[in-house]
Design an enzyme around this catalytic site. Structure first.
Site, PDB file in Angstrom:
ATOM      1  N   ASP A   1       0.885  -1.164   0.000  1.00 19.11           N
ATOM      2  CA  ASP A   1       0.000   0.000   0.000  1.00 19.11           C
ATOM      3  C   ASP A   1       0.923   1.215   0.000  1.00 19.11           C
ATOM      4  O   ASP A   1       1.462   1.589   1.041  1.00 19.11           O
ATOM      5  CB  ASP A   1      -0.893  -0.023   1.250  1.00 19.11           C
ATOM      6  CG  ASP A   1      -1.785   1.198   1.345  1.00 19.11           C
ATOM      7  OD1 ASP A   1      -2.277   1.668   0.292  1.00 19.11           O
ATOM      8  OD2 ASP A   1      -2.002   1.690   2.462  1.00 19.11           O
TER       9      ASP A   1
ATOM     10  N   GLU B   1      -1.184  -0.966  -5.346  1.00 17.56           N
ATOM     11  CA  GLU B   1      -2.362  -0.201  -5.728  1.00 17.56           C
ATOM     12  C   GLU B   1      -2.075   0.608  -6.986  1.00 17.56           C
ATOM     13  O   GLU B   1      -1.033   1.236  -7.107  1.00 17.56           O
ATOM     14  CB  GLU B   1      -2.743   0.733  -4.581  1.00 17.56           C
ATOM     15  CG  GLU B   1      -4.052   1.446  -4.786  1.00 17.56           C
ATOM     16  CD  GLU B   1      -4.461   2.235  -3.558  1.00 17.56           C
ATOM     17  OE1 GLU B   1      -5.570   1.990  -3.072  1.00 17.56           O
ATOM     18  OE2 GLU B   1      -3.672   3.076  -3.096  1.00 17.56           O
TER      19      GLU B   1
ATOM     20  N   HIS C   1      -3.008   0.423   6.703  1.00 25.15           N
ATOM     21  CA  HIS C   1      -2.000   0.316   5.641  1.00 25.15           C
ATOM     22  C   HIS C   1      -1.597  -1.149   5.428  1.00 25.15           C
ATOM     23  O   HIS C   1      -1.447  -1.604   4.296  1.00 25.15           O
ATOM     24  CB  HIS C   1      -0.762   1.153   5.965  1.00 25.15           C
ATOM     25  CG  HIS C   1      -1.042   2.615   6.086  1.00 25.15           C
ATOM     26  ND1 HIS C   1      -1.445   3.398   5.028  1.00 25.15           N
ATOM     27  CD2 HIS C   1      -1.003   3.442   7.162  1.00 25.15           C
ATOM     28  CE1 HIS C   1      -1.618   4.639   5.428  1.00 25.15           C
ATOM     29  NE2 HIS C   1      -1.359   4.695   6.730  1.00 25.15           N
TER      30      HIS C   1
END
Length: 169
Positions: free
Chosen positions: A7, A68, A141
């Site tokens: 992340d 991501e 996270h």
């Protein structure tokens, strides 16, 4: 099959190492957050993130890295630019270890993990906790990174629903 989920964030980059089997077993092997100091120069912060990720990949030998995909919120364009810097560091660390990188849009990860593309952070945390049969709640996270890794495992043929069925008493 071992996947490193990331992340990306300049203040806090979450990571999670998840291992899956073709039968649907999944296990969280490692997780954490790489935090950088806001007052440090951009290049120092990026080097810190790179160094930790490079060492982590060297130690765990992942089959892939899931990160991501870039997105831009109209109200916060600077966030997308900074995230792009971190994603570049992630891609560089992976390339230097000859590890393939897969990028997933947030809505696709939410759909794969929680069954709804508009799932909240709390819903993702709960779904990840259940899929991994993890007792304590992961930081958001770390949870997002684990969700990335689980999505990559799912796309590679590991049936995540089998892991949930095993976890239900």
């Amino acid at each position: 099959m071992r996947i490193l989920g990331i992340d990306p964030g300049l203040r806090a980059t979450g990571y999670a190492v998840v291992e899956g089997t073709p039968q649907g077993g999944v296990e969280l092997l490692a997780h954490g957050i790489i935090r950088t100091e806001e007052a440090a120069p951009l290049e120092t912060r990026l080097r810190q993130i790179y160094t930790v990720l490079d060492l982590l990949m060297e130690q765990i030998h992942p089959a892939g890295v899931a990160v991501e995909d870039l997105y831009a919120a109209q109200r916060f364009p600077r966030t997308a630019i900074l995230m792009g810097h971190v994603r570049g560091v992630v891609c560089l660390a992976a390339a230097q270890q000859s590890v393939e990188v897969e990028a997933f849009p947030p809505a696709a990860v939410k759909q794969a993990i929680a069954g709804f593309g508009g799932a909240s952070k709390a819903q993702i945390q709960h779904a990840v906790q259940r899929l991994l049969r993890w007792r304590e709640r992961l930081d958001s996270h770390e949870s997002d990174a684990a969700a990335m890794a689980l999505t990559a495992l799912s796309r590679r043929g590991v049936p995540l629903l089998a892991a949930v069925r095993e976890a239900v008493p």
